[in-house]
Design a protein around this motif. Structure first.
Motif, PDB file in Angstrom:
ATOM      1  N   GLN B 239      -3.939   0.085 -34.901  1.00  0.00           N
ATOM      2  CA  GLN B 239      -4.866  -0.734 -34.112  1.00  0.00           C
ATOM      3  C   GLN B 239      -4.201  -2.080 -33.811  1.00  0.00           C
ATOM      4  O   GLN B 239      -3.395  -2.573 -34.596  1.00  0.00           O
ATOM      5  N   ILE B 240      -4.548  -2.638 -32.683  1.00  0.00           N
ATOM      6  CA  ILE B 240      -4.138  -4.012 -32.383  1.00  0.00           C
ATOM      7  C   ILE B 240      -5.423  -4.806 -32.153  1.00  0.00           C
ATOM      8  O   ILE B 240      -6.283  -4.388 -31.364  1.00  0.00           O
ATOM      9  N   THR B 241      -5.544  -5.902 -32.844  1.00  0.00           N
ATOM     10  CA  THR B 241      -6.728  -6.726 -32.620  1.00  0.00           C
ATOM     11  C   THR B 241      -6.319  -8.022 -31.925  1.00  0.00           C
ATOM     12  O   THR B 241      -5.286  -8.602 -32.247  1.00  0.00           O
ATOM     13  N   ALA B 242      -7.122  -8.407 -30.994  1.00  0.00           N
ATOM     14  CA  ALA B 242      -6.918  -9.687 -30.304  1.00  0.00           C
ATOM     15  C   ALA B 242      -8.063 -10.599 -30.714  1.00  0.00           C
ATOM     16  O   ALA B 242      -9.230 -10.223 -30.591  1.00  0.00           O
ATOM     17  N   THR B 243      -7.715 -11.756 -31.202  1.00  0.00           N
ATOM     18  CA  THR B 243      -8.739 -12.648 -31.739  1.00  0.00           C
ATOM     19  C   THR B 243      -8.549 -14.059 -31.207  1.00  0.00           C
ATOM     20  O   THR B 243      -7.459 -14.619 -31.252  1.00  0.00           O
ATOM     21  N   LEU B 244      -9.643 -14.602 -30.713  1.00  0.00           N
ATOM     22  CA  LEU B 244      -9.670 -16.028 -30.386  1.00  0.00           C
ATOM     23  C   LEU B 244     -10.484 -16.720 -31.469  1.00  0.00           C
ATOM     24  O   LEU B 244     -11.675 -16.444 -31.638  1.00  0.00           O
ATOM     25  N   ALA B 245      -9.818 -17.580 -32.217  1.00  0.00           N
ATOM     26  CA  ALA B 245     -10.518 -18.353 -33.241  1.00  0.00           C
ATOM     27  C   ALA B 245     -10.920 -19.694 -32.622  1.00  0.00           C
ATOM     28  O   ALA B 245     -10.066 -20.445 -32.165  1.00  0.00           O
ATOM     29  N   HIS B 246     -12.199 -19.936 -32.596  1.00  0.00           N
ATOM     30  CA  HIS B 246     -12.706 -21.179 -32.021  1.00  0.00           C
ATOM     31  C   HIS B 246     -13.193 -22.073 -33.159  1.00  0.00           C
ATOM     32  O   HIS B 246     -14.175 -21.744 -33.829  1.00  0.00           O
ATOM     33  N   ARG B 247     -12.453 -23.127 -33.416  1.00  0.00           N
ATOM     34  CA  ARG B 247     -12.828 -24.031 -34.509  1.00  0.00           C
ATOM     35  C   ARG B 247     -13.731 -25.122 -33.967  1.00  0.00           C
ATOM     36  O   ARG B 247     -13.317 -25.917 -33.119  1.00  0.00           O
ATOM     37  N   ILE B 248     -14.940 -25.126 -34.492  1.00  0.00           N
ATOM     38  CA  ILE B 248     -15.940 -26.061 -33.988  1.00  0.00           C
ATOM     39  C   ILE B 248     -16.558 -26.821 -35.156  1.00  0.00           C
ATOM     40  O   ILE B 248     -16.197 -26.602 -36.309  1.00  0.00           O
ATOM     41  N   HIS B 249     -17.490 -27.689 -34.815  1.00  0.00           N
ATOM     42  CA  HIS B 249     -18.211 -28.431 -35.850  1.00  0.00           C
ATOM     43  C   HIS B 249     -19.687 -28.065 -35.768  1.00  0.00           C
ATOM     44  O   HIS B 249     -20.287 -28.132 -34.694  1.00  0.00           O
ATOM     45  N   ARG B 250     -20.217 -27.678 -36.892  1.00  0.00           N
ATOM     46  CA  ARG B 250     -21.657 -27.417 -36.969  1.00  0.00           C
ATOM     47  C   ARG B 250     -22.293 -28.702 -37.499  1.00  0.00           C
ATOM     48  O   ARG B 250     -21.957 -29.178 -38.589  1.00  0.00           O
ATOM     49  N   LEU B 251     -23.171 -29.264 -36.713  1.00  0.00           N
ATOM     50  CA  LEU B 251     -23.764 -30.550 -37.055  1.00  0.00           C
ATOM     51  C   LEU B 251     -25.146 -30.305 -37.666  1.00  0.00           C
ATOM     52  O   LEU B 251     -26.029 -29.745 -37.022  1.00  0.00           O
ATOM     53  N   HIS B 252     -25.277 -30.736 -38.907  1.00  0.00           N
ATOM     54  CA  HIS B 252     -26.524 -30.497 -39.632  1.00  0.00           C
ATOM     55  C   HIS B 252     -27.355 -31.776 -39.701  1.00  0.00           C
ATOM     56  O   HIS B 252     -26.809 -32.878 -39.756  1.00  0.00           O
ATOM     57  N   CYS B 253     -28.653 -31.596 -39.729  1.00  0.00           N
ATOM     58  CA  CYS B 253     -29.567 -32.708 -40.004  1.00  0.00           C
ATOM     59  C   CYS B 253     -30.629 -32.212 -40.989  1.00  0.00           C
ATOM     60  O   CYS B 253     -31.308 -31.219 -40.737  1.00  0.00           O
ATOM     61  N   TRP B 254     -30.730 -32.916 -42.099  1.00  0.00           N
ATOM     62  CA  TRP B 254     -31.710 -32.555 -43.130  1.00  0.00           C
ATOM     63  C   TRP B 254     -32.627 -33.756 -43.290  1.00  0.00           C
ATOM     64  O   TRP B 254     -32.160 -34.886 -43.472  1.00  0.00           O
TER      65      TRP B 254
END
Lengths: 130, 614
Positions: B239-254
């Motif tokens: 198998q060949i896998t193609a992956t786009l890793a998207h590094r983002i920020h999850r902004l939390h509010c508590w």
């Protein structure tokens, strides 16, 4: 100072057409072949002008078998042997290069090579605009 | 410019006064039309003659030995020939001279002329004893991308089939590297590029229709020349896998409501409990970083006055004077919040099933990183944010109060989170995904196309790279696309042959391509929002637990006076303070997170494979 305007194989005007563009067609079931070349000068400070406009036309034997257009779509409506107007003038620089679409369909259907054809200009003058 | 007609526009008026006439442009573009009779290929007794032109001179009469031409996808077409130059000047003139090689084919009553090569002399070797010069010629394949000066020029070399992504494959305008950019785009092309026999750049899509342009049987190919080449193990993983890793920020509010209220006022008199100074309460609320007060806390001051307290048969009065009322609180409520970012990597993947028998899984991946400054977002703004240009009446923009005025936008919803994807548009992200998927597809297709058929036959210049041919000979049948070809003209023996290598991949379509869609997962975060109701913890009293749970001792911590009847000297005595313990973050919402997402889409690989019958 040599002239710099010429025919090129690529839109970036890096590869001059140095040998004949070769069109091959079957004698019994001929199909027109399309090719594209580019006319221009890689030098931005140059221009190519002619009173009445700069034209390119097919010359030589069976020139009427050659259609010219400024776009691929334009070939369908082009008339064989009609000179193609490139504009009042052509400015130098890659961005100003003119694409010339060529469609050839030999009408004689006689086996052999017709190497007597060429695209020629109407003797425009090149200027160095400084 | 007055010498010319009115159709010249202003663009030609660069500096008419200093324009220098260079000369008349007399260049021509030579054309050659070859009308061929394809019946020549129906004869086994084909005669031929080469026509070689170097630097505008026909050198056909000077040829000796053999002429070889080879072409491979994504590579330069190479020709080699040998000739006897007439003199030293001619030999010197061969260097970098333009070359065309044609072949004329004859059979009784008919003929055909084909161009086999257009290029330049790359190098030569001269053998003085035999007077033979051997020339190596190339078609300038590498020079085409090298000559490009803009990204658009490089992209034009792929005819719109490559998948650019400025986010993943950047064109450096300051120091252009067209060759690297070309290679990067080539990795996404579901096809090949090559310069054809006429010297024209071609983009060849990997398409294999069910009907070939020509099909060759046992009588059409040289005995023993048919070879079936299976893909190497290295080319065919499971198998060949193609992956786009998207590094983002999850902004939390508590956000949690906190409230407190005093003890019954009688205990101030009976047990001598202290009142809560407003400053102590505010200090406690303000000392909870990274928790902050949203807006302003609501402080309920006691109302100055005299309050009757009934103690047994007596009625006492508890006095609240005005100064004390200003400095103490009976109750307060506040909304506390904290916000933070969490590093999230969303991995968009698609798998290309290769059918390899090994367990190996190859991967193609790229990473897209959000450019959002999450650190600055998380940190409170400095109070010195004024521009400092005003001495008085500094204009303050009118904004709708959010309660988070000390913090920069965006403001996630309370007790939830938002994913900040950076400044990239959704179109750019989709472009990046398509880029990675295209790389995976190309690698997968290229691996499958290593299954090939190779055969030789009498010279046949009808077919170029990309032509689709069929073979049905010696129990082997298949339809494939020419990905490698060679012509060999032996002037000494008179043999002229062609060798074709067909890619016959086991695909699932007649076209090669992929369509994908990108949908970012929606965060489903819900932080607990139960309010915290604080009370009073009283030490040195009979009611004080002997072993209090330290974590539960929150609120106003104070002690009864030793003079109180409620005083128990054996019980723990608190340091008088106001204590608030806010809940901790869970690892789920704090630690870097990876989210695996399968890409919505599909792919096709052209080819129907081959069959072998014993």
């Amino acid at each position: 100072m040599p002239t710099t305007f010429g025919f090129f194989s690529d839109a970036s005007l890096k590869t001059p057409v140095r040998s004949a563009l070769f069109f091959t067609q079957d004698r019994t079931s001929p199909v027109a072949q399309d090719r594209v070349v580019y006319f221009g000068s890689p030098l931005a400070g140059r221009s190519c002008q002619k009173d009445g406009g700069v034209y390119v036309s097919a010359t030589g034997s069976a020139a009427g078998d050659v259609k010219l257009a400024l776009s691929a779509a334009g070939l369908d409506g082009a008339a064989g042997g009609t000179p193609l107007r490139l504009g009042a003038g052509v400015l130098g620089g890659v961005a100003n290069a003119r694409a010339i679409y060529i469609r050839v369909l030999d009408s004689t259907h006689a086996p052999g090579v017709n190497a007597g054809l060429a695209l020629a200009l109407n003797d425009p003058t090149e200027y160095d605009n400084g | 410019m007055s010498a010319f007609d009115s159709s010249f526009d202003a663009s030609f008026d660069t500096d008419a006064d200093v324009a220098i006439e260079v000369g008349v442009v007399t260049v021509v573009c030579p054309l050659a039309v070859s009308v061929v009779d394809l019946q020549v290929f129906e004869s086994k007794f084909l005669r031929w003659s080469p026509v070689v032109n170097i630097g505008g001179t026909d050198v056909s009469g000077r040829l000796t030995g053999r002429i070889s031409i080879s072409a491979v996808e994504d590579s330069a077409r190479i020709a080699s020939l040998a000739l006897i130059p007439p003199n030293a000047a001619a030999l010197a003139a061969y260097d970098n001279a333009p070359v065309t090689i044609d072949v004329l084919l004859y059979r009784s009553g008919t003929a055909a002329a084909f161009r086999l090569f257009t290029g330049l002399v790359e190098g030569s070797e001269f053998a003085p004893d035999s007077r033979v010069a051997s020339l190596e010629c190339r078609d300038g394949h590498q020079e085409r991308p090298k000559a490009c000066t803009t990204a658009a020029e490089v992209e034009a070399l792929f005819g719109g089939l490559a998948v650019p992504s400025p986010l993943l494959l950047e064109w450096n305008a300051t120091e252009p590297d067209p060759v690297s950019y070309f290679k990067g785009l080539l990795d996404t092309l579901p096809g090949a590029v090559a310069i054809d026999a006429s010297g024209l750049w071609r983009v060849i899509p990997w398409t294999i229709p069910a009907t070939p342009a020509a099909s060759f049987g046992q009588d059409d190919i040289y005995d023993g020349s048919l070879t079936v080449i299976h893909a190497n193990r290295a080319d065919l993983p499971k198998q060949i896998t193609a992956t786009l890793a998207h590094r983002i920020h999850r902004l939390h509010c508590w956000q949690i409501d906190v409230s407190w209220s005093r003890v019954d006022r009688s205990r101030y008199v009976v047990d001598g409990l202290p009142t809560l100074p407003k400053a102590t309460a505010l200090e406690a609320l303000n000392g909870l970083a990274p928790w902050h007060i949203k807006g302003s806390p609501v402080m309920v001051q006691p109302i100055p006055g005299s309050y009757p307290i009934i103690v047994g048969p007596q009625t006492l009065y508890y006095l609240v004077d005005y100064p004390e009322a200003q400095l103490t609180v009976d109750a307060f409520s506040a909304q506390l919040y904290r916000r933070w970012y969490q590093e999230v990597e969303i991995r968009y993947s698609i798998a290309f099933e290769m059918g390899g028998l090994s367990d190996r899984v190859d991967a193609v991946s790229a990473t897209l990183t959000s450019d959002f400054d999450a650190g600055a977002w998380e940190s409170p703004l400095s109070s010195a944010s004024s521009s400092g240009i005003y001495s008085a009446n500094e204009p303050i923009p009118v904004v709708t109060p959010t309660g988070y005025e000390a913090l920069p936008a965006p403001y996630p919803p309370a007790n939830a989170s938002v994913d900040h994807l950076g400044s990239h548009t959704s179109a750019q992200r989709l472009e990046a995904l398509r880029h990675v998927v295209a790389k995976g597809l190309r690698q997968a297709t290229a691996g499958k196309r290593k299954q090939r058929l190779r055969f030789g036959r009498p010279i046949d210049p009808r077919f170029e790279l990309g032509a689709v041919l069929g073979v049905d000979a010696y129990g082997v049948s298949g339809i494939g696309q020419v990905d490698e070809l060679g012509h060999d003209l032996d002037l000494d023996s008179g043999d002229a042959s062609s060798e074709f290598t067909l890619a016959v991949p086991q695909g699932n379509s007649t076209m090669t391509g992929a369509t994908v869609a990108l949908t970012a997962p929606t965060p489903t975060v819900a932080h607990p929002s139960a309010p915290i109701v604080l009370g009073n913890k009283i030490g040195a009293a009979f009611e004080t637990p002997a072993f209090p749970d330290a974590d539960a001792q929150v609120g106003f911590l104070c002690n009864v006076l030793p003079t109180s009847n409620n005083y128990d000297p054996s019980k723990p005595v608190f340091n008088t303070k106001f204590r608030i313990i806010m809940p901790e973050l869970t690892a789920t919402h704090r630690d870097p997170l990876t989210i695996e997402t399968t890409v919505t889409g599909s792919y096709t690989i052209a080819g129907a494979g081959l069959t072998i019958d014993f």
